[in-house]
Design a protein around this motif. Structure first.
Motif, short mmCIF file in Angstrom:
data_model
loop_
_atom_site.label_atom_id
_atom_site.label_comp_id
_atom_site.label_asym_id
_atom_site.label_seq_id
_atom_site.Cartn_x
_atom_site.Cartn_y
_atom_site.Cartn_z
N SER A 1 0.82 -1.22 0.00
CA SER A 1 0.00 0.00 0.00
C SER A 1 0.85 1.26 0.00
O SER A 1 0.33 2.37 0.11
N ARG A 2 2.16 1.11 -0.14
CA ARG A 2 3.09 2.24 -0.03
C ARG A 2 3.33 2.90 -1.38
O ARG A 2 3.54 2.22 -2.40
N ASN A 3 3.30 4.24 -1.37
CA ASN A 3 3.73 4.99 -2.55
C ASN A 3 5.24 4.88 -2.69
O ASN A 3 5.96 4.74 -1.70
N VAL A 4 5.72 5.01 -3.93
CA VAL A 4 7.15 5.12 -4.20
C VAL A 4 7.42 6.53 -4.69
O VAL A 4 6.79 6.98 -5.65
N GLU A 5 8.31 7.24 -4.00
CA GLU A 5 8.60 8.63 -4.38
C GLU A 5 10.06 8.94 -4.09
O GLU A 5 10.88 8.03 -3.97
N TYR A 6 10.39 10.23 -3.99
CA TYR A 6 11.77 10.63 -3.72
C TYR A 6 12.20 10.10 -2.36
O TYR A 6 11.40 10.11 -1.43
N PRO A 7 13.44 9.59 -2.18
CA PRO A 7 14.56 9.65 -3.14
C PRO A 7 14.64 8.49 -4.12
O PRO A 7 15.53 8.46 -4.96
N ASP A 8 13.70 7.51 -4.02
CA ASP A 8 13.74 6.40 -4.99
C ASP A 8 13.54 6.91 -6.41
O ASP A 8 14.15 6.40 -7.35
N ASP A 9 12.66 7.91 -6.57
CA ASP A 9 12.43 8.50 -7.88
C ASP A 9 13.19 9.82 -7.98
O ASP A 9 12.90 10.77 -7.25
N VAL A 10 14.16 9.87 -8.88
CA VAL A 10 15.02 11.05 -8.95
C VAL A 10 14.28 12.29 -9.44
O VAL A 10 14.74 13.41 -9.23
N TYR A 11 13.14 12.10 -10.13
CA TYR A 11 12.34 13.24 -10.60
C TYR A 11 11.21 13.59 -9.65
O TYR A 11 10.38 14.44 -9.95
N ASP A 12 11.17 12.91 -8.49
CA ASP A 12 10.17 13.20 -7.46
C ASP A 12 8.75 12.91 -7.92
O ASP A 12 7.79 13.54 -7.47
N ARG A 13 8.61 11.96 -8.85
CA ARG A 13 7.27 11.50 -9.21
C ARG A 13 6.74 10.61 -8.09
O ARG A 13 7.51 9.93 -7.40
N ILE A 14 5.46 10.60 -7.90
CA ILE A 14 4.83 9.75 -6.90
C ILE A 14 4.14 8.59 -7.61
O ILE A 14 3.22 8.80 -8.42
N TRP A 15 4.58 7.36 -7.31
CA TRP A 15 4.04 6.15 -7.93
C TRP A 15 3.11 5.48 -6.92
O TRP A 15 3.53 5.06 -5.84
N ARG A 16 1.84 5.41 -7.28
CA ARG A 16 0.85 4.80 -6.39
C ARG A 16 0.65 3.33 -6.76
O ARG A 16 0.61 2.98 -7.95
N PRO A 17 0.53 2.46 -5.76
CA PRO A 17 0.40 1.02 -6.05
C PRO A 17 -0.98 0.69 -6.60
O PRO A 17 -2.00 1.24 -6.17
N LEU A 18 -1.01 -0.20 -7.57
CA LEU A 18 -2.25 -0.72 -8.11
C LEU A 18 -2.25 -2.23 -7.83
O LEU A 18 -1.45 -2.98 -8.40
N SER A 19 -3.13 -2.66 -6.94
CA SER A 19 -3.13 -4.06 -6.51
C SER A 19 -3.63 -4.96 -7.63
O SER A 19 -4.62 -4.63 -8.32
N PRO A 20 -2.99 -6.10 -7.82
CA PRO A 20 -3.47 -7.04 -8.84
C PRO A 20 -4.87 -7.54 -8.53
O PRO A 20 -5.21 -7.77 -7.37
N ASN A 21 -5.70 -7.65 -9.54
CA ASN A 21 -7.03 -8.24 -9.34
C ASN A 21 -6.93 -9.76 -9.41
O ASN A 21 -5.84 -10.32 -9.60
N LYS A 22 -8.05 -10.44 -9.30
CA LYS A 22 -8.03 -11.90 -9.23
C LYS A 22 -7.57 -12.55 -10.53
O LYS A 22 -7.20 -13.73 -10.56
N GLU A 23 -7.57 -11.76 -11.62
CA GLU A 23 -7.15 -12.31 -12.91
C GLU A 23 -5.67 -12.05 -13.20
O GLU A 23 -5.16 -12.48 -14.22
N TRP A 24 -5.00 -11.29 -12.32
CA TRP A 24 -3.60 -10.94 -12.54
C TRP A 24 -2.70 -11.66 -11.55
O TRP A 24 -3.05 -11.81 -10.37
#
Length: 741
Positions: A69-92
């Motif tokens: 449920s954690r966002n990935v952002e700076y310092p992992d992303d050097v451009y400071d973009r915020i990556w939000r998690p999308l949970s796999p559905n039952k078909e993924w």
């Protein structure tokens, strides 16, 4: 308009292509509440990611696939973009790897994002679908898809799929690379019926494995179709604001754009959507102005009406007002001005000048009635009429008749110019026999070009000259010869090569220039002339002086001239390495006052040629600015302009690619051995790249280029010898991270 904010907790993001060195983000009241903002953050991006046709992008959706449920952002992303998690559905099914993924493709996504992917649970499933709905439904959008294969495939395994958007294939038969990130996108925006979009990754018939995807980004298009106010105009009006301490509440943001929020007291010309707006009217009446009439007003070059009435201005009426070509109305009524109104201003045709209510101000007798303290009256305004004597009219008619007769006799070429004119002057003309004598029968060749061969010579055995003879096989011919002679006979500047004379005798055509002992810049940069390597200070001096020559042609010639063939071989150096521009055979003028461009057959040198001019046939001063940007890159890099064996053949593309590494040493000429101030090199690189902007209106003027280069030269001159290179001062790629939040 970017966005309407209607909640107390919102986060907005935009990818914006700035057209100038300044950026205004304005919050405008739309209802009863007062606008507010908590933070505004800027992050520079490299030029070659998130490409679009022309628009800026508004963030809509960005996600990676994870059961966290954690966002990935700076310092992992050097451009400071915020990556939000999308949970796999039952078909993924979720794929992960602990191995390192190579993400250095410019987009530089975080490892935590690219180390995960989703794929259908059932290996026999042919399609992976991602739907979304756009609001408003008519929105145009761009989607960026990021892929990397995370599984080690066996010899008999293949993963291949088509990427489709609403049933239309955008990428066919695609196979992700193992542990190597790739990004798929379309350069043209997409649109979905009713705003309902469906991305499908469809397994091909030869694939044994289902499709996968690691991350996705979606942006909607913001079309900022109205250009920002011309940068010079913005600087001028802000200087006026500062000079008079004006605190008008709406004097914020762009002065002319959008029209709804035009600054009080201004009118602007917004009629041409292809050209930046300019200020045509300035009304500062009853604004409490004190002091003198500000000199910076003259920088509003398109101003037609100026109203400074009912203030407390002192001092005289400045003569520069008469030099403002567009100015038609000046209202100075009700101030405390003194002295004599300049004669030049009074004589300006069709100017309406109001000077009532300035008891200490006097006019030339006969043109206005002075108030001298003894009951004299002063007229409300002075309109300077056009007066033409009968003799003048007769002279004009005679001149027109002569012109018509000459025009009928001389055949016209496709540009409406007589194909066999003669140069209308007797000055500086040499006979062919004199040319033979001065060159000692063409004994010593200095060089060869498109016009012909250049020979060494001397006039009266004293003055050294360079004699350029027109070759019979020359593609340039008489037209260019005539253009160059007529330009150099009337134009004189220390950074333009001087014309000693010319020869026009039958088919014997020659141009005789002042001698430049150190030849052209190309010879020194390429090493053809031998000798010492030009140091960084000398290169900056050459750049400044070349720019000054162009600035003179663009701003101080009457009419304005465009060189059209700025390149290193046309930049000459004398014995002291003083620089002069040469070869004006392709130069064109703007004969009509107020003309912003001429439409003409494209001419110039491949590599240096302005792509916008090449595409539209519209020539402006900014075409020279583009060519000068290429010259500046050659001075910095000492690289060929076109090199087919290079990864990026054109020097501008190569420099742009190298900048993504953030290492100035990879760009700068290695022959300099680090003997330069890194900050001046960076500044010169930035300036060169701004000169090469695809849109001419966003390029700097040559006056701005001169100012920037002089600052670089002053900084380099004060350095006093070698200094170690400093750290990179700009963020171009992954090697330099942005400041933390």
């Amino acid at each position: 308009m970017w966005i309407t904010v209607n909640t107390n907790d919102t986060h907005e993001e935009i990818l914006h292509v700035s057209r100038s060195n300044s950026l205004q983000v304005c919050l405008v009241k739309t209802g009863t509440s007062i606008p507010f903002i908590n933070t505004l953050e800027l992050r520079p991006l490299v030029d070659d990611i998130y490409p679009t046709e022309s628009s800026s992008l508004n963030y809509y959706f960005r996600a990676y696939f994870s059961d966290s449920s954690r966002n990935v952002e700076y310092p992992d992303d050097v451009y400071d973009r915020i990556w939000r998690p999308l949970s796999p559905n039952k078909e993924w099914a979720l794929l992960t790897t602990n191995l390192q993924v190579n993400t250095s493709n410019g987009y530089d996504l975080p490892q935590r994002v690219m180390a995960k992917a989703v794929t259908p649970v059932n290996a026999s499933t042919t399609t992976l679908e991602i739907p979304w709905t756009l609001k408003p439904p008519t929105s145009l959008f761009y989607v960026y898809l990021h892929f990397a294969e995370l599984q080690t495939l066996q010899a008999n395994e293949t993963r291949e799929f088509d990427v489709t958007m609403n049933g239309n294939v955008t990428h066919a038969s695609y196979s992700p690379k193992f542990l190597k990130m790739q990004t798929a996108f379309s350069r043209a925006p997409k649109q979905c019926d009713g705003g309902k979009c469906l991305l499908q990754l469809v397994k091909t018939s030869r694939s044994t494995l289902p499709p996968l995807i690691n991350a996705i980004e979606i942006f909607t298009v913001i079309d900022f179709s109205q250009l920002e106010t011309h940068e010079d105009e913005v600087v001028a009006i802000k200087n006026i604001q500062s000079t008079y301490g004006l605190s008008r509440i709406n004097w914020q943001g762009d002065p002319c754009v959008p029209k709804k929020f035009l600054w009080d007291g201004l009118n602007c010309n917004n009629s041409d959507v292809l050209m930046p707006p300019t200020i045509t009217s300035l009304n500062l009446s009853s604004s409490g102005l004190t002091g003198i009439i500000a000199l910076t007003i003259q920088n509003l070059t398109k101003l037609q009406e100026l109203d400074l009435s009912n203030n407390n201005l002192t001092g005289g009426v400045p003569e520069f007002l008469a030099d403002m070509k567009s100015l038609l109305v000046i209202n100075l009524r009700g101030n405390n001005l003194s002295g004599i109104v300049p004669q030049k201003l009074l004589e300006k045709k069709m100017l309406k000048l109001n000077i009532e209510g300035n008891p200490k101000l006097h006019c030339t007798v006969g043109l206005c009635v002075n108030k001298d303290g003894e009951g004299g009256k002063q007229k409300n305004s002075i309109t300077i009429p056009i007066v033409a004597s009968v003799a003048a009219v007769v002279a004009l008619i005679v001149a027109l008749v002569i012109f018509y007769v000459i025009r009928k006799k001389a055949p016209l070429n496709d540009e409406g110019i007589s194909s066999e004119p003669t140069i209308m002057t007797k000055n500086k003309k040499f006979t062919y026999s004199e040319v033979i004598t001065m060159t000692n029968n063409f004994q010593k060749i200095l060089g060869k070009g498109g016009f012909g061969t250049v020979y060494y010579g001397s006039v009266n055995s004293k003055t050294q000259v360079a004699v350029k003879m027109l070759s019979h096989s020359s593609s340039q011919g008489y037209k260019q010869f005539k253009a160059e002679v007529e330009l150099l006979l009337r134009v004189h500047h220390k950074n333009l090569v001087g014309l000693v004379g010319y020869c026009e005798e039958g088919d014997k055509l020659a141009l005789i220039y002042e001698y430049m002992a150190n030849g052209d810049l190309d010879g020194h940069m390429s090493g053809k002339r031998g000798g010492a390597i030009l140091n960084w200070g000398t290169r900056l001096k050459i750049a400044v002086e070349s720019a000054q020559g162009l600035e003179y042609l663009h701003n101080y010639c009457e009419p304005v001239m465009v060189h059209r063939d700025v390149k290193t071989t046309n930049i000459l150096l004398n014995e002291d390495f003083d620089t002069k521009l040469a070869d004006f055979g392709l130069s064109r003028s703007f004969p009509i006052e107020g003309e912003t461009h001429v439409s003409t057959v494209v001419a110039g040198t491949i590599g240096y040629l302005d792509p916008e001019y090449y595409r539209t046939n519209w020539l402006t001063e900014k075409s020279d600015v583009y060519s000068f940007g290429i010259v500046l890159l050659v001075l910095i890099t000492n690289q060929p302009v076109i090199e087919q064996n290079r990864q990026k053949s054109h020097i501008a593309e190569w420099v742009g690619a190298m900048l993504t590494k953030g290492d100035i040493k990879s760009i700068t000429d290695p022959n300099l051995h680090g003997d330069y101030d890194t900050s001046t090199v960076w500044k010169a690189v930035e300036l060169a790249m701004s000169c090469l902007n695809p849109a001419s209106v966003t390029r700097p003027t040559m006056s701005q280029v001169v100012v920037e280069l002089k600052e670089c030269l002053a900084s380099e001159s004060s350095r006093g010898g070698e200094s170690p290179s400093r750290e990179v001062i700009m963020t171009f790629g992954t090697e330099v991270n942005p400041t933390a939040r």
